[in-house]
Design a protein around this motif. Structure first.
Motif, mmCIF file in Angstrom:
data_model
loop_
_atom_site.group_PDB
_atom_site.id
_atom_site.type_symbol
_atom_site.label_atom_id
_atom_site.label_comp_id
_atom_site.label_asym_id
_atom_site.label_seq_id
_atom_site.Cartn_x
_atom_site.Cartn_y
_atom_site.Cartn_z
ATOM 1 N N ASP A 172 0.830 -1.211 0.000
ATOM 2 C CA ASP A 172 0.000 0.000 0.000
ATOM 3 C C ASP A 172 0.861 1.256 0.000
ATOM 4 O O ASP A 172 0.589 2.211 -0.737
ATOM 5 C CB ASP A 172 -0.955 0.014 1.193
ATOM 6 N N ASP A 173 1.914 1.270 0.827
ATOM 7 C CA ASP A 173 2.808 2.431 0.863
ATOM 8 C C ASP A 173 3.549 2.591 -0.462
ATOM 9 O O ASP A 173 3.677 3.706 -0.982
ATOM 10 C CB ASP A 173 3.821 2.297 2.005
ATOM 11 N N ILE A 174 4.035 1.490 -1.002
ATOM 12 C CA ILE A 174 4.747 1.531 -2.281
ATOM 13 C C ILE A 174 3.800 2.009 -3.378
ATOM 14 O O ILE A 174 4.147 2.871 -4.187
ATOM 15 C CB ILE A 174 5.360 0.153 -2.605
ATOM 16 N N GLY A 175 2.582 1.474 -3.407
ATOM 17 C CA GLY A 175 1.595 1.891 -4.406
ATOM 18 C C GLY A 175 1.239 3.362 -4.279
ATOM 19 O O GLY A 175 1.096 4.071 -5.288
ATOM 20 N N SER A 176 1.093 3.844 -3.070
ATOM 21 C CA SER A 176 0.787 5.256 -2.857
ATOM 22 C C SER A 176 1.894 6.133 -3.428
ATOM 23 O O SER A 176 1.630 7.133 -4.108
ATOM 24 C CB SER A 176 0.606 5.510 -1.360
#
Length: 175
Positions: free
Chosen positions: A23-27
């Motif tokens: 999720d952090d990487i995608g954000s």
């Protein structure tokens, strides 16, 4: 929660990537301040694209670590070897926009390069930076990279073609 601790200094920790980091990487992949200077896709990355990217980073010859500071995720640092016998790695880093300007990119890069040169046996680390990415240009300079050339209008980003600057750092220069 990031994976096991790989290395740390007084500024950051490098951890292995885990599913929870997607999720952090995608954000970050979708944030224009990360995506555009990094030469990422022109449109948003969906969950499948993030999974494909993370899976690609886990391929043999690629090394990627989640950068953590102040108790949480602040970015990603990578080192790719397309020809392992060449002893040259391609370096990349991003720090989330809200965490930029705090020295995390420098600290994470120092940890990565200590490992890459002293333990992994690389001879050289290379990086490319778009002409408009002043922060990354300054980072290359502060880490001791030498500009080795410019590919004129090599990449398309943010609606225009841009020069891509090529940098190199040799093991003996790092030491």
């Amino acid at each position: 929660m990031p994976g096991p601790l790989f290395a740390a200094n007084d500024r950051v920790e490098l951890h292995t990537m885990e599913e929870e980091d997607h999720d952090d990487i995608g954000s970050d992949m979708n944030h224009p301040d990360i995506r555009v200077p990094g030469g990422g896709p022109t449109g948003p990355a969906d969950g499948e694209s993030v999974t494909e990217f993370v899976d690609w980073l886990r391929n043999e010859g690629n090394t990627a670590f989640v950068v953590c500071a102040e108790g949480g995720y602040v970015g990603l640092v990578t080192l790719r070897q397309e020809e392992p016998q060449g002893n040259v790695g391609t370096y990349g880093i991003w720090i989330t926009p809200e965490s930029q300007g705090r020295g995390y990119a420098t600290a994470a890069s120092e940890l990565l390069f200590d490992w890459a040169f002293d333990q992994h046996g690389l001879h050289k680390v290379v990086a490319t930076v778009f002409d408009f990415n002043e922060a990354s240009m300054a980072l290359m300079d502060s880490l001791g990279f030498t500009e080795e050339g410019v590919h004129r209008e090599e990449r398309f980003a943010d609606g225009a073609f841009h020069d891509e600057h090529y940098f190199g750092l040799l093991a003996h220069e790092w030491r």
